[in-house]
Design an enzyme around this catalytic site. Structure first.
Site, mmCIF file in Angstrom:
data_model
loop_
_atom_site.group_PDB
_atom_site.id
_atom_site.type_symbol
_atom_site.label_atom_id
_atom_site.label_comp_id
_atom_site.label_asym_id
_atom_site.label_seq_id
_atom_site.Cartn_x
_atom_site.Cartn_y
_atom_site.Cartn_z
ATOM 1 N N ASP A 31 -4.110 5.561 -1.805
ATOM 2 C CA ASP A 31 -3.922 4.573 -0.733
ATOM 3 C C ASP A 31 -5.016 3.514 -0.748
ATOM 4 O O ASP A 31 -4.760 2.331 -0.490
ATOM 5 C CB ASP A 31 -3.911 5.274 0.627
ATOM 6 C CG ASP A 31 -2.623 6.047 0.849
ATOM 7 O OD1 ASP A 31 -2.559 6.775 1.850
ATOM 8 O OD2 ASP A 31 -1.693 5.922 0.032
ATOM 9 N N ALA A 32 -6.250 3.941 -1.017
ATOM 10 C CA ALA A 32 -7.369 3.000 -0.970
ATOM 11 C C ALA A 32 -7.202 1.889 -2.004
ATOM 12 O O ALA A 32 -7.506 0.726 -1.739
ATOM 13 C CB ALA A 32 -8.689 3.745 -1.198
ATOM 14 N N GLU A 33 -6.711 2.240 -3.202
ATOM 15 C CA GLU A 33 -6.491 1.233 -4.245
ATOM 16 C C GLU A 33 -5.370 0.280 -3.833
ATOM 17 O O GLU A 33 -5.463 -0.932 -4.015
ATOM 18 C CB GLU A 33 -6.154 1.930 -5.567
ATOM 19 C CG GLU A 33 -5.781 1.001 -6.706
ATOM 20 C CD GLU A 33 -6.975 0.255 -7.290
ATOM 21 O OE1 GLU A 33 -6.760 -0.555 -8.211
ATOM 22 O OE2 GLU A 33 -8.106 0.463 -6.816
ATOM 23 N N TYR A 34 -4.283 0.844 -3.269
ATOM 24 C CA TYR A 34 -3.185 -0.004 -2.795
ATOM 25 C C TYR A 34 -3.688 -0.969 -1.722
ATOM 26 O O TYR A 34 -3.367 -2.170 -1.742
ATOM 27 C CB TYR A 34 -2.051 0.864 -2.244
ATOM 28 C CG TYR A 34 -0.859 0.056 -1.780
ATOM 29 C CD1 TYR A 34 -0.815 -0.497 -0.501
ATOM 30 C CD2 TYR A 34 0.215 -0.160 -2.623
ATOM 31 C CE1 TYR A 34 0.265 -1.251 -0.078
ATOM 32 C CE2 TYR A 34 1.304 -0.923 -2.210
ATOM 33 C CZ TYR A 34 1.327 -1.459 -0.939
ATOM 34 O OH TYR A 34 2.393 -2.215 -0.528
ATOM 35 N N SER A 80 4.501 -1.547 10.297
ATOM 36 C CA SER A 80 3.258 -0.817 10.040
ATOM 37 C C SER A 80 2.132 -1.446 10.842
ATOM 38 O O SER A 80 2.303 -2.491 11.470
ATOM 39 C CB SER A 80 2.930 -0.833 8.548
ATOM 40 O OG SER A 80 2.781 -2.162 8.107
ATOM 41 N N LYS A 114 -3.972 9.836 12.942
ATOM 42 C CA LYS A 114 -2.947 9.256 12.066
ATOM 43 C C LYS A 114 -2.560 10.324 11.048
ATOM 44 O O LYS A 114 -3.263 10.564 10.073
ATOM 45 C CB LYS A 114 -3.478 8.014 11.366
ATOM 46 C CG LYS A 114 -2.436 7.281 10.533
ATOM 47 C CD LYS A 114 -3.023 6.013 9.929
ATOM 48 C CE LYS A 114 -1.966 5.275 9.127
ATOM 49 N NZ LYS A 114 -1.488 6.056 7.971
ATOM 50 N N ARG A 135 11.627 5.280 7.503
ATOM 51 C CA ARG A 135 11.256 3.900 7.811
ATOM 52 C C ARG A 135 11.795 2.934 6.763
ATOM 53 O O ARG A 135 12.184 1.813 7.075
ATOM 54 C CB ARG A 135 9.727 3.777 7.893
ATOM 55 C CG ARG A 135 9.287 2.357 8.264
ATOM 56 C CD ARG A 135 7.813 2.297 8.599
ATOM 57 N NE ARG A 135 6.979 2.579 7.428
ATOM 58 C CZ ARG A 135 5.657 2.596 7.462
ATOM 59 N NH1 ARG A 135 5.020 2.413 8.607
ATOM 60 N NH2 ARG A 135 4.964 2.835 6.375
ATOM 61 N N CYS A 409 -25.836 29.310 -25.514
ATOM 62 C CA CYS A 409 -26.498 30.279 -26.396
ATOM 63 C C CYS A 409 -25.939 30.312 -27.814
ATOM 64 O O CYS A 409 -26.507 30.971 -28.682
ATOM 65 C CB CYS A 409 -26.417 31.677 -25.786
ATOM 66 S SG CYS A 409 -24.745 32.380 -25.788
#
Length: 776
Positions: A31-34, A80, A114, A135, A409
């Site tokens: 979501d953050a990239e979008y 939204s 949310k 939606r 090792c």
């Protein structure tokens, strides 16, 4: 690239992400990239308004409806919300609201989490649920009526009275964390697709063409508002939600009022601190102006209302690049792959490493070095690689290879073998874990083994942290746990962190650890797959280290919660010559194991010949068949020697033939005789009827510990009670036998008084233990 070209490129990329997210249910970016891409497009269009077109992602809400569902037009668009990512963003929103309303005093807001799920619309006519829809793009969604009717907390008919003729309820369909874990476990067991996160699971479950599949999924619904309504049902947002609750619709238990933006921020911080303990995933908080009149006055702009905003938490998922995959060696020799990442901030923390678990997980992800991946970090959980973004794979991406030699090792690395027994036959298969065979000769395994051995829940040697253990190993002072008991004052004094006083305290703590309970000692050995609870089961049931060491894998499976794979891990550990030598060295240092004794009475009395036969896994012969067989042939020798006629007198023809075929195999005869001999040697006595456990004074009783104990830790108190057969619970109920209450006891003590449950203070508890012969 000029502004116009960048705008076209952003629109194309966002449209593709929308298609993957809304149509395929396969999100390609977090979501953050979008949000970053969307906000960049929004800013460019604001600078160049002549380039805005009706089909831009900024002019609509989401993506197209799935063609497989019929389409539903929303009479009131499902818009939204705008986003706030920083406190300054929320304060700016509050300033705009105050300016728009031009009213004195603090604005009243509603606050609610949310939820991270799928937004849906539920249409009720005359109190009956007649339609459910997604939606979609905000104007047109998908008709999922058959599916929403399967969600258990969505009422098919409203309760009470007074609801309007037409009522459209809006909310989120989501999946709880526990439900998600259960679903993924079931999917994995069935060989099906597992889901990356609860949101994907909820969306994929709700949009199934077969509503029977949806019905089998643990979906839940929570209201957050209304759409079209034929008559007024309230003058405030919270008032409307409370009215919906009265009609049987679920609303958030975290719904709150806030007077002004500062109280909104306090709510955001509070729920952010509690986020990981909530039973569901949330990705932020929604704030709405509570008054409907004020909402109408503020109105809308473009794709979002002016009277509401979503204050997002720092992203739990982010994109980054896999720079390399390295391998770490753990306490049991497991060679675990770790992704070295291009540093990126996730949930407010810079992440540069992520766990990959094992090579099977790498194969499942299809991961290569150089890939762009989605990583996730939630709370204190180690960051995980969730998905590979194949569209961004470079041409020079390299496969991940398991090292043939230990990176610490140099010893050989071998793949583990899993043992399964079915229908009298044992089979082995390759496991997911690779192990270094170097054991304590491997510095990494030695350090981790010592750290585990001295830990609080194991031997509890105070003063030996990770750095101290590493220093002692690196200085060559310890090469096994037994070497701890050979340490001398002049060897450690002067080492970093060890002055005269701390050195003496450490040696005293090491000496004090020579009287552990059997369960602590077993746990401290670091047997693969044997945690604290399994160690307690072994100690409590078998009663001595010698029996635990001698127990056959099949005998170990008679113990509670021990399956065949864990049983083989235990058996193989004690069969290993190196491990036996370490245990011999520890016992030779003056170790005195406490609580050793006879086989637990309830275990000795619970095992029958019929139970043993049933556990041999003879085809078609379960517990009932085994009981019938033993009723006719009352010893193992008779069963092995029986011919088809004898067996058919006890069992159906198919079962009788299965028993005969099983015992024709000499290996199966030997296995059965070995199991019987060991059980009898341990003190079992065959009895066709299961006895009630006797011998432990607190067997069948539930005790509760509360408050602070001053003469022992609560862990020690729990061990003492469990050694007497009690179950120690975390809450008080009508089934609680006794509560031990120390200073600071609160609600549990009050509950005990209310229910009339017996209460002991610490002094009385110590007297009770002394009467039972339990030393403090």
């Amino acid at each position: 690239m000029n502004a116009e070209s960048r705008i076209h490129a952003l629109r194309a990329e966002l449209d593709q992400h929308n298609y993957r997210y809304y149509v395929l249910d396969e999100p390609s970016v977090p979501d953050a990239e979008y949000d970053r891409l969307f906000n960049e497009l929004k800013a460019l269009e604001a600078e160049h308004p002549h380039l805005v077109t009706p089909d831009s992602p900024t002019q609509r809400v989401g993506g197209a409806a799935l063609a497989a569902f019929s389409q539903v037009r929303h009479e009131v668009p499902m818009l939204s919300l705008g986003n706030a990512f920083e406190e300054a963003d929320l304060r700016e929103f509050g300033r705009r609201v105050v300016d728009g309303l031009d009213q004195p005093g603090a604005v009243d807001y509603s606050c609610e989490p949310k939820l991270d799920g799928l937004a849906v619309s539920l249409l009720y006519r005359d109190g009956q649920l007649v339609q459910g829809a997604t939606r979609g793009d905000g104007t047109t969604g998908e008709d999922i009526s058959a599916n929403v009717r399967t969600v258990r907390n969505i009422p098919l008919k409203l309760q009470g009275k007074g609801w309007p003729a037409v009522l459209e309820v809006r909310g989120e369909v989501f999946m709880s964390k526990a439900g998600f874990d259960r679903l993924n476990a079931a999917q994995a067991e069935a060989g099906g697709k597992t889901f990356a996160n609860p949101r994907n699971a909820a969306a994929g479950s709700l949009r199934q063409l077969d509503s029977k599949i949806t019905a089998s999924r643990p979906l839940e619904f929570c209201c957050y508002g209304v759409g079209q309504v034929s008559a007024s049902i309230g003058e405030s947002h919270i008032g409307i939600l409370e009215q919906l609750k009265a009609w049987g619709l679920p609303i958030s238990r975290e719904l709150r009022h806030a007077a002004g933006i500062e109280e909104c921020l306090a709510y955001y911080r509070d729920i952010g601190e509690r986020r990981n303990s909530l039973p569901y995933e949330i990705d932020g908080v929604v704030f709405k102006v509570n008054s409907l009149a004020s909402q109408r006055e503020l109105g809308f702009r473009a794709r979002e209302p002016r009277w509401a905003i979503a204050h997002k938490f720092p992203a739990m998922e982010e994109l980054t690049e896999v720079l390399d995959v390295e391998f770490q060696v753990g306490r049991t020799g497991a060679v675990t792959p770790v992704a070295r990442l291009k540093p990126v901030k996730v949930a407010g923390v810079t992440v540069s490493n992520a766990t990959l678990h094992n090579m099977d997980e790498i194969a499942r992800l299809g991961l290569r070095i150089g890939d762009t991946v989605i990583i996730r970090r939630a709370g204190d959980v180690i960051p995980q690689v969730m998905q590979v973004v194949l569209e961004r794979r470079p041409e020079d991406a390299r496969p991940v290879q398991v090292p043939s030699a230990c990176p610490v090792c140099g010893s050989q690395v071998e793949r583990t073998q899993l043992v399964k027994r079915s229908k009298g036959k044992e089979t082995t298969s390759e496991g997911a874990v690779y192990r270094c065979v170097g054991r304590l000769a491997c510095g990494a395994q030695l350090k981790q083994a010592i750290i585990h051995y001295v830990s609080r829940r194991a031997m509890d040697i105070d003063g030996l942290g990770e750095k101290s253990v590493e220093q002692l190993v690196d200085e060559g002072l310890i090469g096994s746990p037994a070497d701890l008991y050979k340490l001398q004052f002049d060897q450690i004094v002067g080492l970093e962190g060890f002055a005269e006083v701390s050195s003496k305290k450490l040696l005293d703590a090491i000496e004090a650890s020579k009287r552990p309970s059997l369960a602590r000692f077993i746990y401290a050995l670091g047997i693969p797959d044997v945690g604290e609870e399994t160690a307690k089961v072994l100690a409590r049931s078998l009663g001595s280290l010698a029996r635990v060491q001698q127990a056959l894998p099949q005998v170990l499976t008679y113990l509670p919660d021990i399956g065949l794979e864990v049983a083989y891990e235990i058996h193989n550990f004690f069969e290993d010559e190196h491990n036996c030598k370490v245990i011999e060295q520890l016992l030779g240092c003056g170790m005195q194991l406490q609580d050793e004794g006879e086989l637990a009475a309830e275990f000795a009395a619970s095992t029958t010949l019929a139970g043993m036969i049933a556990k041999l896994d003879i085809a078609s012969v379960g517990p009932t068949g085994a009981e019938k067989l033993v009723a006719k042939l009352d010893s193992l020798d008779k069963i092995i020697a029986a011919d088809g006629i004898d067996l058919r007198q006890a069992l159906a023809a198919k079962q009788a033939e299965a028993v005969r075929e099983f015992f024709k195999d000499e290996a199966n005869q030997k296995l059965a005789r070995d199991i019987e001999a060991q059980l009898l040697a341990f003190g079992m006595h065959w009895n066709s009827e299961k006895k009630v456990a006797e011998g432990l004074p607190l067997a069948g009783q539930t005790w509760v510990l509360t408050g602070t104990l001053e003469r022992m830790s609560r862990d020690i108190a729990k061990e003492k009670l469990e050694s007497l057969g009690a179950k120690v619970a975390g809450s008080v109920s009508g089934k609680t036998h006794c509560v031990v209450a120390g200073p600071g006891a609160g609600s549990k003590l009050a509950k005990a008084s209310e229910l009339g449950v017996k209460v002991l203070d610490e002094d009385a508890f110590v007297v009770f233990l002394d009467e039972q012969g339990i030393a403090i």
